[in-house]
Every structure is written in structure tokens, then in C-alpha cells.
Scaffold this active site. Structure first.
Site, PDB file in Angstrom:
ATOM      1  N   HIS A  77      -4.157   1.578   7.472  1.00 60.03           N
ATOM      2  CA  HIS A  77      -2.759   2.250   7.582  1.00 60.03           C
ATOM      3  C   HIS A  77      -2.629   3.341   6.680  1.00 60.03           C
ATOM      4  CE1 HIS A  77       1.756   1.213   7.839  1.00 60.03           C
ATOM      5  NE2 HIS A  77       1.640   1.929   6.973  1.00 60.03           N
ATOM      6  N   GLU A  78      -3.085   3.025   5.379  1.00 61.71           N
ATOM      7  CA  GLU A  78      -2.945   4.146   4.286  1.00 61.71           C
ATOM      8  C   GLU A  78      -3.851   5.370   4.865  1.00 61.71           C
ATOM      9  OE1 GLU A  78      -0.353   3.758   2.870  1.00 61.71           O
ATOM     10  OE2 GLU A  78      -0.406   1.524   2.916  1.00 61.71           O
ATOM     11  N   HIS A 111      -2.075   7.463   7.111  1.00 60.90           N
ATOM     12  CA  HIS A 111      -1.126   8.197   6.524  1.00 60.90           C
ATOM     13  C   HIS A 111      -1.621   9.667   5.953  1.00 60.90           C
ATOM     14  CE1 HIS A 111       2.838   6.212   6.606  1.00 60.90           C
ATOM     15  NE2 HIS A 111       2.183   5.024   5.952  1.00 60.90           N
ATOM     16  N   GLY A 116       0.889  -1.368   0.004  1.00 57.94           N
ATOM     17  CA  GLY A 116      -0.083  -0.083  -0.082  1.00 57.94           C
ATOM     18  C   GLY A 116       0.986   1.275  -0.108  1.00 57.94           C
ATOM     19  N   CYS A 123       6.174  -0.336   7.511  1.00 58.99           N
ATOM     20  CA  CYS A 123       5.826   0.712   6.626  1.00 58.99           C
ATOM     21  C   CYS A 123       7.151   1.243   5.930  1.00 58.99           C
ATOM     22  CB  CYS A 123       5.436   1.872   7.482  1.00 58.99           C
ATOM     23  SG  CYS A 123       5.079   3.451   6.867  1.00 58.99           S
ATOM     24  N   LEU A 124       6.721   1.526   4.570  1.00 60.55           N
ATOM     25  CA  LEU A 124       7.748   2.032   3.765  1.00 60.55           C
ATOM     26  C   LEU A 124       8.271   3.141   4.252  1.00 60.55           C
ATOM     27  CD1 LEU A 124       6.241   1.420   0.148  1.00 60.55           C
ATOM     28  CD2 LEU A 124       7.807  -0.192   1.131  1.00 60.55           C
ATOM     29  N   GLN A 141       2.911  10.040   1.624  1.00 61.41           N
ATOM     30  CA  GLN A 141       4.446   9.415   2.004  1.00 61.41           C
ATOM     31  C   GLN A 141       5.355   9.766   0.470  1.00 61.41           C
ATOM     32  OE1 GLN A 141       2.549   5.347   2.265  1.00 61.41           O
ATOM     33  NE2 GLN A 141       4.505   4.951   3.363  1.00 61.41           N
TER      34      GLN A 141
HETATM   35 NI    NI Z   1       2.904   3.242   5.729  1.00 60.89          NI
END
Ligand code: NI
Length: 172
Positions: free
Chosen positions: A134-135, A138, A46, A92-93, A51
């Protein structure tokens, strides 16, 4: 299409709250293409526009269950119903190196728009529901580590800052 660079914790731009999309034009379509390309390039399941430092309410998802691509995206997503909770193991990225269990809604109904502005609803459970939550976090400037107990979060943050410090010493 382009691979965009991903903001990493503790970058303060990860804390910005994204704005609602109200123009559904080629700029939005290019953003969606770039989010998908960046997400796949970094092997994420995702990615939220936040991000990549674009503060619009847009996210892409591909749970890649059973090794099959199942990409979808949401514009202006809102959780309108949820049921149950479960422990979701997340990374998480934007917070590389950190993995932990987070409590998430197990079943959600999301109302969102497509790239033409058309509204639709989507139901998701378990892993897929966790990615969407989660997204959306963000888009609200929230990271999964914010949802850990304070003891766990302190430990994770200390480790991450040590890691970042180490990495900074080795940039050329
Ligand atoms: Ni993330």
C-alpha cells in the site's frame, strides 16, 4: 520532531511519483522521525512520504500486531519477489472514510536501504506485506481505491466527494 499534515484525496499531489533517495543525511533522518510521529499521531499502520507532500521514496510501517509496537522503515523499497494473493481489508489516512478489500501479494521479499544507505532485504507476509505494498503504491502516485473494481471505485469516490464537500462547508 513534528507532526506533518497529510494530503487528502482528491489532492493531485498524491499522484506524484516519488524520487529515489540518494543522499542519506540528517534531512532524511528528520523526515523519518517526522513520518513516525505523524503516523502514530494519526493512528496509522503505515505512512509514505508522498502523503506529507515530500516526494522521496521513504515509508514507515508499524503493523501494531497484538498491541505491540514493531516500527520499521524502508528507503527506496523494491519488491523483488512475491508469492500468492489474498484479500486485504484496507483504509488510508489520505482517503478517510473509505475501507474496502484489495487484492495483494501474500508473501513479498523487499530490497531497500536503511538511513545510512546500506542495502538489506526483508520478508513479509499477510497484513505486514499489504501495508508495504500500500505504501509503495503511494510512492508511485497510486491509491488503494485505484485497485477496486470500477463499480466499487465509482461508489466510493462519489461518497468521498460528498463527504469532502460537506467538510468544506464547515471549515472556519
Ligand atoms: Ni494510504
Amino acid at each position: 520532531m513534528a507532526i506533518l499534515s497529510i494530503l487528502r484525496y482528491p489532492d493531485p499531489r498524491l499522484r506524484k511519483k516519488a524520487k529515489k533517495v540518494d543522499v542519506f543525511d540528517s534531512t532524511l533522518h528528520a523526515l523519518l522521525d517526522n513520518l513516525f510521529e505523524t503516523m502514530y499521531a494519526d493512528e496509522g499502520v503505515g505512512l509514505a512520504a508522498t502523503q506529507v507532500n515530500i516526494h522521496w521514496r521513504v515509508l514507515t510501517v508499524d503493523p501494531m500486531e497484538n498491541g505491540h509496537k514493531q516500527p520499521f522503515y524502508l528507503v527506496n523499497p523494491e519488491i523483488i519477489h512475491h508469492e500468492g494473493t489474498f484479500d486485504s481489508q484496507e483504509g488510508c489516512l489520505s482517503v478517510p472514510g473509505a475501507y474496502d478489500n484489495v487484492k495483494r501479494h501474500q508473501h513479498i521479499t523487499v530490497r531497500a536501504q536503511d538511513k545510512t544507505g546500506e542495502f538489506f532485504t526483508l520478508q513479509a507476509s499477510d497484513f505486514k506485506a499489504a501495508i508495504i505494498q500500500h505504501e509503495i503504491d503511494h510512492l508511485n502516485g497510486k491509491l488503494f481505491i485505484d485497485r477496486l473494481s470500477s463499480i466499487k471505485r465509482d461508489r466510493v469516490v462519489k461518497e468521498l466527494l460528498a463527504l469532502n464537500h460537506w467538510a468544506k462547508d464547515r471549515q472556519f
